[in-house]
Design an enzyme around this catalytic site. Structure first.
Site, PDB file in Angstrom:
ATOM      1  N   TYR A  67      58.518  11.159  66.014  1.00 47.70           N
ATOM      2  CA  TYR A  67      57.927  12.016  65.753  1.00 47.70           C
ATOM      3  C   TYR A  67      56.386  11.716  66.314  1.00 47.70           C
ATOM      4  O   TYR A  67      55.567  12.422  66.736  1.00 47.70           O
ATOM      5  CB  TYR A  67      57.621  12.246  64.350  1.00 47.70           C
ATOM      6  CG  TYR A  67      58.925  13.304  63.953  1.00 47.70           C
ATOM      7  CD1 TYR A  67      60.072  13.108  63.652  1.00 47.70           C
ATOM      8  CD2 TYR A  67      58.723  14.703  64.328  1.00 47.70           C
ATOM      9  CE1 TYR A  67      61.412  13.561  63.369  1.00 47.70           C
ATOM     10  CE2 TYR A  67      59.772  15.370  64.210  1.00 47.70           C
ATOM     11  CZ  TYR A  67      61.057  15.180  63.759  1.00 47.70           C
ATOM     12  OH  TYR A  67      62.267  15.759  63.491  1.00 47.70           O
ATOM     13  N   ASN A 102      59.244  26.512  66.844  1.00 47.03           N
ATOM     14  CA  ASN A 102      58.676  25.395  67.574  1.00 47.03           C
ATOM     15  C   ASN A 102      57.629  24.869  66.423  1.00 47.03           C
ATOM     16  O   ASN A 102      57.308  25.395  65.649  1.00 47.03           O
ATOM     17  CB  ASN A 102      57.816  25.827  68.868  1.00 47.03           C
ATOM     18  CG  ASN A 102      58.542  26.164  69.921  1.00 47.03           C
ATOM     19  OD1 ASN A 102      60.011  26.156  69.887  1.00 47.03           O
ATOM     20  ND2 ASN A 102      57.939  27.036  70.620  1.00 47.03           N
ATOM     21  N   HIS A 119      60.011  26.331  61.158  1.00 42.41           N
ATOM     22  CA  HIS A 119      60.646  25.004  61.232  1.00 42.41           C
ATOM     23  C   HIS A 119      59.464  24.013  60.940  1.00 42.41           C
ATOM     24  O   HIS A 119      59.795  22.777  60.916  1.00 42.41           O
ATOM     25  CB  HIS A 119      61.260  24.378  62.295  1.00 42.41           C
ATOM     26  CG  HIS A 119      62.493  25.408  62.778  1.00 42.41           C
ATOM     27  ND1 HIS A 119      63.213  25.461  63.898  1.00 42.41           N
ATOM     28  CD2 HIS A 119      63.332  25.992  61.870  1.00 42.41           C
ATOM     29  CE1 HIS A 119      64.167  26.160  63.913  1.00 42.41           C
ATOM     30  NE2 HIS A 119      64.343  26.631  62.519  1.00 42.41           N
ATOM     31  N   CYS A 130      56.275  12.658  45.883  1.00 41.35           N
ATOM     32  CA  CYS A 130      55.422  13.470  44.967  1.00 41.35           C
ATOM     33  C   CYS A 130      55.199  14.565  46.176  1.00 41.35           C
ATOM     34  O   CYS A 130      55.654  15.014  47.120  1.00 41.35           O
ATOM     35  CB  CYS A 130      54.068  12.717  44.633  1.00 41.35           C
ATOM     36  SG  CYS A 130      53.032  12.660  45.869  1.00 41.35           S
ATOM     37  N   CYS A 146      52.029   7.504  51.405  1.00 34.79           N
ATOM     38  CA  CYS A 146      51.315   8.409  50.478  1.00 34.79           C
ATOM     39  C   CYS A 146      50.224   8.037  49.836  1.00 34.79           C
ATOM     40  O   CYS A 146      50.204   6.873  49.109  1.00 34.79           O
ATOM     41  CB  CYS A 146      52.318   8.886  49.579  1.00 34.79           C
ATOM     42  SG  CYS A 146      51.403  10.264  48.351  1.00 34.79           S
ATOM     43  N   THR A 187      64.623  30.737  73.811  1.00 28.65           N
ATOM     44  CA  THR A 187      65.212  30.068  72.743  1.00 28.65           C
ATOM     45  C   THR A 187      66.740  30.090  73.423  1.00 28.65           C
ATOM     46  O   THR A 187      67.231  31.132  73.899  1.00 28.65           O
ATOM     47  CB  THR A 187      65.162  30.476  71.299  1.00 28.65           C
ATOM     48  OG1 THR A 187      66.235  29.697  70.622  1.00 28.65           O
ATOM     49  CG2 THR A 187      65.567  31.980  71.408  1.00 28.65           C
TER      50      THR A 187
HETATM   51  C1  BV8 Z   1      70.173  25.495  57.530  1.00 30.37           C
HETATM   52  C2  BV8 Z   1      62.364  21.263  63.550  1.00 30.37           C
HETATM   53  C3  BV8 Z   1      71.463  25.626  55.579  1.00 30.37           C
HETATM   54  C4  BV8 Z   1      62.513  19.651  63.722  1.00 30.37           C
HETATM   55  C5  BV8 Z   1      64.389  21.979  64.193  1.00 30.37           C
HETATM   56  C6  BV8 Z   1      75.429  28.246  60.429  1.00 30.37           C
HETATM   57  C7  BV8 Z   1      74.624  28.854  59.370  1.00 30.37           C
HETATM   58  C8  BV8 Z   1      73.560  28.045  58.796  1.00 30.37           C
HETATM   59  C9  BV8 Z   1      73.488  26.581  59.343  1.00 30.37           C
HETATM   60  C10 BV8 Z   1      74.069  26.160  60.525  1.00 30.37           C
HETATM   61  C11 BV8 Z   1      75.126  26.994  60.842  1.00 30.37           C
HETATM   62  N1  BV8 Z   1      75.790  25.996  61.983  1.00 30.37           N
HETATM   63  C12 BV8 Z   1      75.186  24.950  61.879  1.00 30.37           C
HETATM   64  C13 BV8 Z   1      74.124  25.095  61.063  1.00 30.37           C
HETATM   65  C14 BV8 Z   1      73.444  23.652  60.505  1.00 30.37           C
HETATM   66  C15 BV8 Z   1      72.151  23.564  61.624  1.00 30.37           C
HETATM   67  C16 BV8 Z   1      72.513  24.155  63.108  1.00 30.37           C
HETATM   68  O1  BV8 Z   1      72.065  25.314  63.547  1.00 30.37           O
HETATM   69  N2  BV8 Z   1      73.062  23.183  63.792  1.00 30.37           N
HETATM   70  C17 BV8 Z   1      73.097  23.322  65.287  1.00 30.37           C
HETATM   71  C18 BV8 Z   1      72.925  22.358  66.267  1.00 30.37           C
HETATM   72  C19 BV8 Z   1      74.528  23.915  65.437  1.00 30.37           C
HETATM   73  N3  BV8 Z   1      71.197  24.351  61.189  1.00 30.37           N
HETATM   74  C20 BV8 Z   1      70.368  23.931  60.139  1.00 30.37           C
HETATM   75  O2  BV8 Z   1      70.402  22.845  59.716  1.00 30.37           O
HETATM   76  C21 BV8 Z   1      69.101  24.791  59.649  1.00 30.37           C
HETATM   77  N4  BV8 Z   1      69.134  24.638  58.125  1.00 30.37           N
HETATM   78  O3  BV8 Z   1      70.809  25.982  57.956  1.00 30.37           O
HETATM   79  O4  BV8 Z   1      70.432  25.216  56.411  1.00 30.37           O
HETATM   80  C22 BV8 Z   1      71.050  24.818  54.264  1.00 30.37           C
HETATM   81  C23 BV8 Z   1      71.339  25.694  53.083  1.00 30.37           C
HETATM   82  C24 BV8 Z   1      71.178  25.141  51.789  1.00 30.37           C
HETATM   83  C25 BV8 Z   1      71.482  23.758  51.734  1.00 30.37           C
HETATM   84  C26 BV8 Z   1      71.197  22.963  53.088  1.00 30.37           C
HETATM   85  C27 BV8 Z   1      71.513  23.678  54.175  1.00 30.37           C
HETATM   86  C28 BV8 Z   1      67.866  24.059  59.767  1.00 30.37           C
HETATM   87  C29 BV8 Z   1      67.592  24.132  61.552  1.00 30.37           C
HETATM   88  C30 BV8 Z   1      66.152  23.712  61.708  1.00 30.37           C
HETATM   89  C31 BV8 Z   1      66.285  22.293  62.579  1.00 30.37           C
HETATM   90  N5  BV8 Z   1      64.960  22.026  63.006  1.00 30.37           N
HETATM   91  N6  BV8 Z   1      63.117  21.921  64.397  1.00 30.37           N
HETATM   92  C32 BV8 Z   1      61.944  18.981  64.932  1.00 30.37           C
HETATM   93  O5  BV8 Z   1      61.750  19.811  65.983  1.00 30.37           O
HETATM   94  O6  BV8 Z   1      61.814  17.856  64.987  1.00 30.37           O
HETATM   95  S1  BV8 Z   1      65.316  23.228  65.415  1.00 30.37           S
HETATM   96  C33 BV8 Z   1      64.866  22.668  66.857  1.00 30.37           C
HETATM   97  O7  BV8 Z   1      65.719  23.279  67.654  1.00 30.37           O
HETATM   98  C34 BV8 Z   1      63.447  22.923  67.363  1.00 30.37           C
HETATM   99  O8  BV8 Z   1      62.631  23.864  66.474  1.00 30.37           O
HETATM  100  C35 BV8 Z   1      63.815  24.035  68.448  1.00 30.37           C
HETATM  101  O9  BV8 Z   1      62.908  24.832  68.891  1.00 30.37           O
HETATM  102  C36 BV8 Z   1      65.162  24.644  68.071  1.00 30.37           C
HETATM  103  C37 BV8 Z   1      66.164  25.464  68.661  1.00 30.37           C
HETATM  104  O10 BV8 Z   1      66.161  25.100  69.976  1.00 30.37           O
HETATM  105  P1  BV8 Z   1      65.559  26.064  71.077  1.00 30.37           P
HETATM  106  O11 BV8 Z   1      63.958  26.467  70.681  1.00 30.37           O
HETATM  107  O12 BV8 Z   1      66.381  27.232  71.089  1.00 30.37           O
HETATM  108  O13 BV8 Z   1      65.284  25.087  72.209  1.00 30.37           O
HETATM  109  P2  BV8 Z   1      66.287  24.471  73.261  1.00 30.37           P
HETATM  110  O14 BV8 Z   1      65.732  23.640  73.901  1.00 30.37           O
HETATM  111  O15 BV8 Z   1      67.810  24.590  72.780  1.00 30.37           O
HETATM  112  O16 BV8 Z   1      66.398  25.879  74.322  1.00 30.37           O
HETATM  113  C38 BV8 Z   1      65.217  26.020  75.003  1.00 30.37           C
HETATM  114  C39 BV8 Z   1      65.393  27.481  75.862  1.00 30.37           C
HETATM  115  O17 BV8 Z   1      64.415  27.775  76.648  1.00 30.37           O
HETATM  116  C40 BV8 Z   1      66.645  27.321  76.713  1.00 30.37           C
HETATM  117  O18 BV8 Z   1      67.457  28.696  76.522  1.00 30.37           O
HETATM  118  C41 BV8 Z   1      66.023  27.544  78.270  1.00 30.37           C
HETATM  119  O19 BV8 Z   1      66.896  28.289  79.157  1.00 30.37           O
HETATM  120  C42 BV8 Z   1      64.608  27.972  77.835  1.00 30.37           C
HETATM  121  N7  BV8 Z   1      63.606  28.011  78.579  1.00 30.37           N
HETATM  122  C43 BV8 Z   1      63.270  26.767  79.180  1.00 30.37           C
HETATM  123  N8  BV8 Z   1      62.151  26.734  80.073  1.00 30.37           N
HETATM  124  C44 BV8 Z   1      61.880  28.142  79.875  1.00 30.37           C
HETATM  125  C45 BV8 Z   1      62.621  28.949  79.059  1.00 30.37           C
HETATM  126  N9  BV8 Z   1      62.545  30.273  78.679  1.00 30.37           N
HETATM  127  C46 BV8 Z   1      61.674  30.828  79.100  1.00 30.37           C
HETATM  128  N10 BV8 Z   1      60.815  30.327  80.218  1.00 30.37           N
HETATM  129  C47 BV8 Z   1      60.659  29.043  80.370  1.00 30.37           C
HETATM  130  N11 BV8 Z   1      59.753  28.350  81.268  1.00 30.37           N
HETATM  131 ZN    ZN Z   2      53.566  10.608  47.111  1.00 34.27          ZN
END
Ligand code: BV8
Ligand code: ZN
Length: 243
Positions: A67, A102, A119, A130, A146, A187
């Protein structure tokens, strides 16, 4: 694409409520590596393997190094024309909301105010124990502690496997359900629940538009798909909208 551009401009101009969802692709042209692009690796680690609570639990120093590396990198990045076009859209439209996956803070840096960082943000820190939390743009090479209770701080982001902040998800759902135009920009639609937002918009009758370099799993369900760089397409979409 040109025909679609004119049609989408007309739809945007008449939009009563426009919601835009962005992902890492909108920041790509600012120099921020995307999650799943080739450069999505860091020291042979995939971001998804480090952006998880169990990874932080097991190796807090390694996760913090990841990070801190991202904070240092993003600090040198500037918003690009795609970010600025969305600021323009917010100013021109009566009812607009930008929801971003993002955590780089570039939409806020560009001037977006009607913004939901679903996110969290690299610039927010929170205590593992805390309620201490703060915005912090300083250099933090060492895993921060902290100032209130002495336990470890962590990035103020939503990790994989963590729930979104309830109020944030509720707000996103209510706004998308009320939208008449839904833009999905830069995305890969691989991360839930954001990847399903388009369906919610469609179910409530919104016109859906995808802007991406390439097709995604959602492309086939969208009303329009514009393929190209967001920094090229978005400025063209918002120019002259209010004329
Ligand atoms: C949750 C912060 C439930 C951290 C991030 C079904 C339902 C619910 C949950 C799930 C599910 N299936 C799986 C899950 C679990 C999980 C998940 O989705 N896993 C995936 C990998 C399968 N989801 C979760 O865990 C979420 N929580 O659902 O909680 C719950 C309920 C109760 C109790 C417990 C749990 C939380 C997900 C959040 C994860 N954190 N970010 C950090 O960044 O360090 S997500 C992370 O991925 C980033 O934020 C990023 O933005 C995001 C998504 O990726 P993209 O933004 O799409 O980026 P990517 O590189 O993939 O794609 C880029 C795109 O841009 C491409 O398409 C490319 O072609 C295009 N591009 C490139 N250049 C350009 C362009 N387009 C236009 N112009 C350009 N120049
Ligand atoms: Zn603390």
């Amino acid at each position: 694409m040109q025909g679609n551009m004119e049609m989408i401009k007309a739809i945007l101009a008449g939009g009563k409520k426009v919601v835009a969802l962005t992902g890492a692709g909108i920041s790509a042209e600012s120099g921020v590596p995307t999650f799943r692009g080739r450069e999505g690796l860091w020291k042979n680690h995939h971001a998804e393997d480090l952006a998880r609570p169990d990874a932080f639990e097991a190796k807090p120093e390694l996760v913090w190094e990841f990070y801190n590396w991202r904070r240092d990198l993003v600090k040198k990045c500037e918003p690009n024309p795609a970010h600025l076009a969305l600021v323009e859209l917010e100013l021109q439209l009566p009812n607009f909301l930008l929801i971003t996956q993002n955590v780089d803070g570039l939409h806020a840096k560009a001037g977006s105010r009607k913004l939901l960082e679903m996110h969290g943000s690299l610039w927010r820190l929170k205590c593992t124990t805390c309620t201490h939390a703060r915005e912090d743009f300083s250099e933090l090479p060492e895993l921060p502690e902290c100032p209130v209770c002495g336990h470890l701080l962590r990035p103020g982001v939503v990790w994989f496997g963590e729930p979104l902040v309830p109020g944030v998800l509720k707000l996103a759902i209510s706004q998308i359900a009320a939208a008449d135009v839904f833009l999905s920009i830069g995305t890969s639609n691989m991360v839930q629940p954001a990847a399903s937002f388009y369906q919610l918009a469609k179910d409530h009758g919104a016109v859906t538009v995808e802007i991406n370099l390439e097709p995604t799993p959602n492309t086939g369900f969208m009303d329009f798909a514009l393929h190209g760089k967001a920094a090229d397409i978005l400025p063209k979409l918002v120019t002259g909208l209010s004329e």
